[in-house]
Scaffold this active site. Sequence first.
Site, PDB file in Angstrom:
ATOM      1  N   HIS A   1      22.321  -7.794  -0.774  1.00 52.71           N
ATOM      2  CA  HIS A   1      22.557  -7.854  -2.216  1.00 52.71           C
ATOM      3  C   HIS A   1      23.861  -7.190  -2.626  1.00 52.71           C
ATOM      4  O   HIS A   1      24.633  -7.741  -3.408  1.00 52.71           O
ATOM      5  CB  HIS A   1      21.389  -7.195  -2.966  1.00 52.71           C
ATOM      6  CG  HIS A   1      21.584  -7.194  -4.450  1.00 52.71           C
ATOM      7  ND1 HIS A   1      22.245  -6.187  -5.120  1.00 52.71           N
ATOM      8  CD2 HIS A   1      21.242  -8.100  -5.398  1.00 52.71           C
ATOM      9  CE1 HIS A   1      22.290  -6.468  -6.410  1.00 52.71           C
ATOM     10  NE2 HIS A   1      21.686  -7.624  -6.612  1.00 52.71           N
TER      11      HIS A   1
ATOM     12  N   HIS B   1      11.791 -13.006  -4.219  1.00 56.06           N
ATOM     13  CA  HIS B   1      13.084 -12.373  -4.480  1.00 56.06           C
ATOM     14  C   HIS B   1      13.455 -11.377  -3.382  1.00 56.06           C
ATOM     15  O   HIS B   1      12.804 -10.347  -3.227  1.00 56.06           O
ATOM     16  CB  HIS B   1      12.994 -11.660  -5.830  1.00 56.06           C
ATOM     17  CG  HIS B   1      14.257 -11.040  -6.305  1.00 56.06           C
ATOM     18  ND1 HIS B   1      14.401  -9.681  -6.453  1.00 56.06           N
ATOM     19  CD2 HIS B   1      15.436 -11.593  -6.663  1.00 56.06           C
ATOM     20  CE1 HIS B   1      15.621  -9.420  -6.899  1.00 56.06           C
ATOM     21  NE2 HIS B   1      16.264 -10.554  -7.043  1.00 56.06           N
TER      22      HIS B   1
HETATM   23  O1  G3P Z   1      19.186 -14.331  -8.160  1.00 54.89           O
HETATM   24  C1  G3P Z   1      18.330 -14.002  -9.191  1.00 54.89           C
HETATM   25  C2  G3P Z   1      18.407 -12.559  -9.267  1.00 54.89           C
HETATM   26  O2  G3P Z   1      18.232 -12.156  -7.952  1.00 54.89           O
HETATM   27  C3  G3P Z   1      19.731 -12.108  -9.782  1.00 54.89           C
HETATM   28  O3  G3P Z   1      19.806 -10.789  -9.715  1.00 54.89           O
HETATM   29  O4  G3P Z   1      20.948  -8.865  -8.827  1.00 54.89           O
HETATM   30  O5  G3P Z   1      18.719  -9.481  -7.948  1.00 54.89           O
HETATM   31  O6  G3P Z   1      20.689 -10.830  -7.358  1.00 54.89           O
HETATM   32  P1  G3P Z   1      20.055  -9.967  -8.368  1.00 54.89           P
HETATM   33 CA    CA Z   2      19.855 -12.752  -6.197  1.00 53.67          CA
END
Ligand code: G3P
Ligand code: CA
Length: 295
Positions: free
Chosen positions: A87, A45
């Site tokens: 992000h 992530h």
């Molecule tokens: O994309 C999965 C997760 O990353 C969604 O949340 O806010 O971390 O992009 P975010």
């Molecule tokens: Ca994401």
Amino acid sequence: MKKFMKTICLSAAIIGVGTSTALPSFAMSNTHPQLNSNKILNIAHRGASAYAPEHTMPSYELGDQMKGDYIELDLQMTKDGQLIAMHDETLDRTTNGTGLVKEYTLEEIKRLDAGSWFNKKYPEKAKEEFEGLQVQTLEEIIEHFGQSKNYYIETKSPEVYPGMEEKLLDILEKHNLTRQNGPSSKVIIQSFSEESLKKIHNINEDIPLVQLIDYTTSATISEKELNDYEEYAVGLGMSFKKIDENYVSKVREHDLLIHPYTVVEKEDMERLLDWGVTGMFTNNPDSLEEVLKER
Ligand code: G3P
Ligand code: CA
């Protein structure tokens, strides 16, 4: 209809019959080991973002070294139409800049420091090499890793960035990462925006799509919602904190992949795996790798 095609393709795969390129995306994806539901996907992530500044090259490199199957990246678009890995819609949290990404050109954003914030926020993990890291474009990341990695790409705030989907697909096509020229499961596209995913599906239905869902309370899902999702998506992603075993079972009964986000603790990873998830987003791909090895 989609369900019927999935069943046909699964059956074909089991008995060893070749599949036609005319089959829809999920059907194709079942023939690819990366998207076989028996393969638990370790999704790094924002890279291995527990250890390095998110969305920077060191974070993606670490995600790769720590056995992430996919590097996850979020897209924003600059004033001059360049897709960058970030992000937030604003520069403030992860750079020394301030304001909206869409109000700056790539050249301006490239002058910013995208690493020092991490050293200040996490002094125990700080490294000198993180100072002065640059924001990366999608193309730079793809050019760096090429076809050696898999990419799990999110269209962030697509309503703010008209044309984002077309630009993304052009880049993927240019780098042979879509079905026309390459294996589609090198790339999964995810979004909270159903509209964005459907737009992509209409342009190229071979790219596997994951619908992200933002539940405000505990997650529930109806048969109708599942039927609707499987018309264009191969899977769903939602907060791991909002789901239970019953939710996971319902999703899996529809042959949809389920990739909860964002899991850090090993005990949460274990529980989700026991429930039958088919992968998960984690800032700690090393921890998930250890958990998977021990099972
Ligand atoms: O994309 C999965 C997760 O990353 C969604 O949340 O806010 O971390 O992009 P975010
Ligand atoms: Ca994401």
